[in-house]
Design a protein around this motif. Structure first.
Motif, PDB file in Angstrom:
ATOM      1  N   TYR A 189       0.619  -0.917  -0.136  1.00 51.91           N
ATOM      2  CA  TYR A 189      -0.059   0.238   0.141  1.00 51.91           C
ATOM      3  C   TYR A 189       1.337   1.076   0.155  1.00 51.91           C
ATOM      4  O   TYR A 189       0.751   2.448  -0.436  1.00 51.91           O
ATOM      5  N   ALA A 190       1.855   1.481   0.390  1.00 49.88           N
ATOM      6  CA  ALA A 190       3.165   2.634   0.947  1.00 49.88           C
ATOM      7  C   ALA A 190       3.192   2.555  -0.885  1.00 49.88           C
ATOM      8  O   ALA A 190       3.183   3.651  -0.721  1.00 49.88           O
ATOM      9  N   SER A 242      -5.850   2.667  -0.393  1.00 52.34           N
ATOM     10  CA  SER A 242      -4.542   2.429   0.374  1.00 52.34           C
ATOM     11  C   SER A 242      -4.385   2.804   1.823  1.00 52.34           C
ATOM     12  O   SER A 242      -3.676   1.806   2.582  1.00 52.34           O
ATOM     13  N   HIS A 243      -4.741   3.981   2.291  1.00 57.54           N
ATOM     14  CA  HIS A 243      -4.832   4.660   3.297  1.00 57.54           C
ATOM     15  C   HIS A 243      -6.019   3.735   4.129  1.00 57.54           C
ATOM     16  O   HIS A 243      -5.660   3.512   5.834  1.00 57.54           O
ATOM     17  N   LEU A 298      -3.796   1.011   5.347  1.00 62.36           N
ATOM     18  CA  LEU A 298      -3.039   0.913   6.469  1.00 62.36           C
ATOM     19  C   LEU A 298      -2.769   1.463   7.952  1.00 62.36           C
ATOM     20  O   LEU A 298      -2.758   1.956   8.510  1.00 62.36           O
ATOM     21  N   GLY A 299      -4.189   2.099   7.715  1.00 58.76           N
ATOM     22  CA  GLY A 299      -5.122   2.357   9.441  1.00 58.76           C
ATOM     23  C   GLY A 299      -5.264   4.052   8.852  1.00 58.76           C
ATOM     24  O   GLY A 299      -5.138   4.708  10.268  1.00 58.76           O
ATOM     25  N   GLN A 300      -4.484   4.888   7.608  1.00 61.36           N
ATOM     26  CA  GLN A 300      -4.272   6.058   8.537  1.00 61.36           C
ATOM     27  C   GLN A 300      -5.876   6.937   7.872  1.00 61.36           C
ATOM     28  O   GLN A 300      -6.308   7.587   6.553  1.00 61.36           O
ATOM     29  N   ILE A 301      -6.379   7.282   8.907  1.00 60.48           N
ATOM     30  CA  ILE A 301      -7.572   7.679   8.359  1.00 60.48           C
ATOM     31  C   ILE A 301      -7.437   8.889   7.975  1.00 60.48           C
ATOM     32  O   ILE A 301      -8.883   9.452   7.290  1.00 60.48           O
ATOM     33  N   LYS A 302      -7.116   9.115   8.756  1.00 66.94           N
ATOM     34  CA  LYS A 302      -6.971  11.452   8.594  1.00 66.94           C
ATOM     35  C   LYS A 302      -6.294  11.371   7.145  1.00 66.94           C
ATOM     36  O   LYS A 302      -6.846  12.445   6.105  1.00 66.94           O
ATOM     37  N   GLU A 303      -5.481  11.112   6.715  1.00 62.88           N
ATOM     38  CA  GLU A 303      -4.831  10.906   5.201  1.00 62.88           C
ATOM     39  C   GLU A 303      -5.901  10.265   4.878  1.00 62.88           C
ATOM     40  O   GLU A 303      -5.731  11.444   3.851  1.00 62.88           O
ATOM     41  N   GLN A 344      -8.330  13.743   4.056  1.00 64.76           N
ATOM     42  CA  GLN A 344      -7.501  14.152   3.017  1.00 64.76           C
ATOM     43  C   GLN A 344      -7.647  14.147   1.598  1.00 64.76           C
ATOM     44  O   GLN A 344      -7.863  14.557   0.370  1.00 64.76           O
TER      45      GLN A 344
END
Length: 509
Positions: free
Chosen positions: A164-165, A199-200, A203-208, A211
């Motif tokens: 994902y990254a 992808s975010h 990865l658990g990158q909810i704020k990203e 955005q």
């Protein structure tokens, strides 16, 4: 709206994802070409390259003045009754459950059907993309338009391979090149943004992810205009995602999910009213979700009373075209939701041809609202009104069984109008960086419960826990169920006790 990866192959997918010029230089065999197209098909749902009409101006855009743009039964609980409970468990919290059905997945064609009998060598495909990108950059320069297509294709393959990254980096480069070649406001960036969102989230990158969703919204607003009704489906999609994200965590700082959702739904209601009138059936979905937002605001205030007066602004710049979200926060949250459901019933009264099951479902939802806020008698009155609405309807028994045949955990969140589906599980690959496939299974607890006619849980038997011996998981589930409320089961027109009702409680990683 339901989507399948294969049926949503966008027009000229091979051109959009894999430029003919780039392929010529890459020297792919026919098998690799077929493989690349298979990945594109599987990932079309994941990145929604063709999933949302609003992503493609001028093609398949809904006619806003037509009442058939979206089905008036989009938020019909009869069609979307929950079977699995996704649970955001907090110590000492009231109900923060989220009920939903994942959209059905249709399996893509098999490798044999596509003539791909050999092993799918995803790493070889990645290496070819990387080689083609390097060669294209050397021959045509760093800003050649073909590079944006190749980078997008590379991002898709990386996403499919759980990298994902790296996928995000590839999507970002594709977006950068599209902005240079197509313009800063070009909607050609939309598929890449959807890939980044996927992808975010993984990865658990909810704020990203928030955005990226905002950037997607911003592009549409710049393309169509801030008050164009074509924004409404995207507003609904983003609003539902924010509600789901809040329900799965419910932390103090997560109030921005509710602020954003409320502003989007207020805007959607205002735009729909202006375009289609104040009694359009298209208002039903946004009104129901605005009521749900009010409920989660009430939950948040209950959980964090000391922080309720903090006037933190909503991030990422969403702006309401109707009443301000601050009005919602200062007002009586119970009355806000009640107003939404009563408006929905008023809409059905002014649409006599609307399906009776939708009217009955709205009465049931009104009953749920009363029950959530402790008005037992009013809840039972609304539930009985749902029964009365179906008198003389041929499918009465079927509809009542769907609405009241089993207990329903509250609140019920409707299935998303648009939700990019995941790649079908039968075609998913093992994460090359993590052999432990348990990383992709949410923790859960299977229980059997007794639910009273008043919608309370009185007995909880643990049937199975995953992972086993997870510290505190069973206790947290029990605590949450004891403070939860359920729409009770009905038999012969009366709420009755339900014994040993099985449910599966999903908990976030």
């Amino acid at each position: 709206m339901q989507h399948t990866a294969w049926n949503n192959l966008p027009p000229a997918a091979s051109k959009n994802l894999y430029s003919s010029a780039g392929m010529g230089r890459m020297g792919f065999s026919q098998k690799i070409l077929n493989t690349a197209l298979l990945v594109a098909c599987l990932l079309t749902g994941a990145v929604a390259a063709a999933g949302s009409p609003s992503d493609h101006p001028g093609t398949n855009s809904p006619a806003v003045n037509s009442p058939e743009v979206n089905s008036p039964t989009t938020n019909n609980p009869v069609a979307n009754s929950p079977e699995v409970n996704s649970l955001a468990i907090k110590n000492d919290s009231p109900i923060t459950e989220l009920n939903h059905l994942a959209p059905p997945h249709v399996a893509p064609p098999s490798d044999e059907q596509l003539g791909l009998s050999d092993v799918f060598d995803i790493n070889f495909s990645i290496e070819n993309y990387q080689s083609a990108i390097e060669q294209q950059e050397n021959e045509a320069g760093p800003y050649d338009p073909a590079l944006s297509e190749l980078s997008f294709g590379l991002g898709n393959v990386l996403l499919y391979n759980y990298r994902y990254a790296e996928a995000i980096s590839a999507y970002k480069r594709s977006i950068h090149l599209h902005r240079i070649n197509d313009g800063i406001y070009s909607l050609s960036q939309a598929p890449m943004l959807r890939g980044m969102i996927k992808s975010h989230i993984e990865l658990g990158q909810i704020k990203e992810a928030s955005q990226s969703y905002h950037q997607l919204y911003w592009l549409h607003a710049k393309t169509y205009g801030a008050k164009d009704p074509r924004l409404i489906p995207l507003m609904d999609e983003i609003g539902q995602w924010h509600l789901k994200a809040y329900a799965e965590t419910g932390l103090q700082e997560d109030i921005y999910h509710l602020q954003t959702a409320s502003r989007l739904y207020l805007s959607a209601i205002a735009l729909t009213t202006e375009a289609l009138g104040s009694f359009s059936l298209q208002l039903v979905g946004p009104l129901n979700n605005l009521a749900l937002t009010s409920y989660y605001f009430a939950v948040h205030r209950w959980n964090y009373p000391d922080a309720w007066g903090n006037n933190a602004s909503s991030p990422f710049g969403y702006r309401s075209f109707g009443h301000s979200e601050e009005t919602l926060r200062r007002g009586n949250l119970y009355l806000n939701g009640l107003k939404s459901y009563r408006k929905t019933l008023d809409i059905f009264e002014n649409n006599p041809d609307a399906p009776a099951e939708d009217k009955a479902a709205t009465h049931a939802q009104l009953g749920d609202w009363y029950l959530l806020f402790g008005y037992q008698d009013l809840a039972m009155e609304a539930y009985h009104q749902a029964h009365s609405t179906l008198r003389g309807i041929e499918q009465k028994d079927v509809i009542l069984e769907t609405l009241f045949g089993t207990p329903k955990m509250l609140p019920i969140i409707q299935q998303q109008t648009f939700k990019p589906p995941s790649v079908d599980s039968s075609a998913q690959r093992k994460n090359p960086e993590h052999d432990d496939t348990s990383l992709f299974i949410e923790p859960y607890v299977k229980v059997a419960i007794d639910v009273t006619p008043e919608g309370r849980v009185t007995k909880i038997d643990i049937l199975k826990t995953y992972p086993e011996n997870a510290p505190g998981l069973e206790a947290r589930v029990k605590r949450s169920l004891h403070v939860s409320k359920f729409r009770p089961r009905f038999a012969d027109g009366h709420a009755v006790l339900t014994h040993d009702y099985p449910i599966k409680m999903l908990t976030p990683n």
